[in-house]
Design a protein around this motif. Structure first.
Motif, short mmCIF file in Angstrom:
data_model
loop_
_atom_site.label_atom_id
_atom_site.label_comp_id
_atom_site.label_asym_id
_atom_site.label_seq_id
_atom_site.Cartn_x
_atom_site.Cartn_y
_atom_site.Cartn_z
N ILE A 1 0.87 -1.18 0.00
CA ILE A 1 0.00 0.00 0.00
C ILE A 1 0.90 1.22 0.00
O ILE A 1 1.78 1.35 0.85
CB ILE A 1 -0.93 0.05 1.23
N GLY A 2 0.68 2.10 -0.95
CA GLY A 2 1.43 3.36 -1.01
C GLY A 2 2.94 3.18 -1.07
O GLY A 2 3.67 3.96 -0.48
N GLY A 3 3.40 2.14 -1.75
CA GLY A 3 4.83 1.93 -1.92
C GLY A 3 5.52 1.24 -0.75
O GLY A 3 6.73 1.09 -0.75
N SER A 4 4.75 0.82 0.26
CA SER A 4 5.33 0.13 1.42
C SER A 4 4.67 -1.24 1.60
O SER A 4 3.47 -1.39 1.35
CB SER A 4 5.10 0.94 2.69
N ILE A 5 5.45 -2.19 2.07
CA ILE A 5 4.90 -3.52 2.33
C ILE A 5 4.03 -3.46 3.57
O ILE A 5 4.46 -2.98 4.62
CB ILE A 5 6.01 -4.57 2.53
N LYS A 6 2.80 -3.92 3.42
CA LYS A 6 1.87 -3.99 4.55
C LYS A 6 1.99 -5.34 5.25
O LYS A 6 2.00 -5.42 6.47
CB LYS A 6 0.44 -3.79 4.05
N GLU A 7 2.09 -6.41 4.45
CA GLU A 7 2.11 -7.76 5.02
C GLU A 7 2.74 -8.73 4.03
O GLU A 7 2.65 -8.53 2.82
CB GLU A 7 0.68 -8.19 5.32
N GLN A 8 3.36 -9.80 4.55
CA GLN A 8 3.89 -10.89 3.73
C GLN A 8 3.33 -12.20 4.25
O GLN A 8 3.23 -12.40 5.46
CB GLN A 8 5.41 -10.96 3.82
N ASN A 9 2.95 -13.07 3.32
CA ASN A 9 2.45 -14.39 3.67
C ASN A 9 3.16 -15.42 2.81
O ASN A 9 3.53 -15.13 1.67
CB ASN A 9 0.94 -14.50 3.42
N LEU A 10 3.36 -16.63 3.34
CA LEU A 10 3.96 -17.73 2.59
C LEU A 10 2.94 -18.83 2.39
O LEU A 10 2.16 -19.13 3.30
CB LEU A 10 5.18 -18.28 3.34
N PHE A 11 2.97 -19.43 1.20
CA PHE A 11 2.05 -20.50 0.85
C PHE A 11 2.83 -21.66 0.25
O PHE A 11 3.88 -21.46 -0.34
CB PHE A 11 1.01 -20.00 -0.16
N ARG A 12 2.29 -22.86 0.38
CA ARG A 12 2.97 -24.05 -0.15
C ARG A 12 2.75 -24.20 -1.65
O ARG A 12 3.45 -24.97 -2.30
CB ARG A 12 2.46 -25.29 0.57
N SER A 13 1.75 -23.51 -2.22
CA SER A 13 1.51 -23.62 -3.66
C SER A 13 1.11 -22.26 -4.23
O SER A 13 0.61 -21.39 -3.51
CB SER A 13 0.39 -24.63 -3.95
N GLU A 14 1.33 -22.11 -5.53
CA GLU A 14 0.92 -20.89 -6.21
C GLU A 14 -0.59 -20.74 -6.16
O GLU A 14 -1.12 -19.64 -5.98
CB GLU A 14 1.42 -20.90 -7.65
N GLN A 15 -1.30 -21.85 -6.31
CA GLN A 15 -2.76 -21.82 -6.29
C GLN A 15 -3.27 -21.27 -4.96
O GLN A 15 -4.19 -20.44 -4.93
CB GLN A 15 -3.33 -23.21 -6.54
N ALA A 16 -2.70 -21.69 -3.85
CA ALA A 16 -3.12 -21.21 -2.52
C ALA A 16 -2.86 -19.70 -2.40
O ALA A 16 -3.70 -18.97 -1.86
CB ALA A 16 -2.39 -21.96 -1.43
N ALA A 17 -1.75 -19.22 -2.92
CA ALA A 17 -1.44 -17.79 -2.88
C ALA A 17 -2.45 -17.01 -3.71
O ALA A 17 -2.94 -15.96 -3.28
CB ALA A 17 -0.02 -17.55 -3.39
N ARG A 18 -2.78 -17.53 -4.88
CA ARG A 18 -3.74 -16.83 -5.75
C ARG A 18 -5.15 -16.83 -5.15
O ARG A 18 -5.89 -15.85 -5.29
CB ARG A 18 -3.73 -17.42 -7.15
N GLU A 19 -5.54 -17.90 -4.48
CA GLU A 19 -6.83 -17.94 -3.81
C GLU A 19 -6.89 -16.90 -2.68
O GLU A 19 -7.91 -16.24 -2.49
CB GLU A 19 -7.11 -19.34 -3.26
N PHE A 20 -5.79 -16.74 -1.96
CA PHE A 20 -5.70 -15.73 -0.91
C PHE A 20 -5.90 -14.33 -1.51
O PHE A 20 -6.67 -13.53 -0.98
CB PHE A 20 -4.34 -15.84 -0.23
#
Length: 65
Positions: free
Chosen positions: A21-40
């Motif tokens: 948001i506004g050029g700064s990282i708000k949050e980082q999350n890790l997922f075991r698959s690309e599909q799980a990240a895209r669903e998030f």
């Protein structure tokens, strides 16, 4: 794991999803698959108009030593 001590590329990769948001990282999350990240990301789309998502593969050794 594959016999011989090596793992497949999928087993050795996690997917990092960053929320910006506004050029700064708000949050980082890790997922075991690309599909799980895209669903998030799909679940959060439209929450905030200025929220930008970045999804990228990351070798697991960069996360856990």
């Amino acid at each position: 794991m594959v016999a011989g001590g090596g793992g497949s590329m999928a087993e050795m990769t996690v997917w990092k999803c960053e929320q910006w948001i506004g050029g700064s990282i708000k949050e980082q999350n890790l997922f075991r698959s690309e599909q799980a990240a895209r669903e998030f990301v799909r679940a959060l789309e439209g929450i905030s108009p200025d929220l930008i998502f970045k999804i990228e593969p990351m070798p697991i050794e960069h996360v856990w030593n």
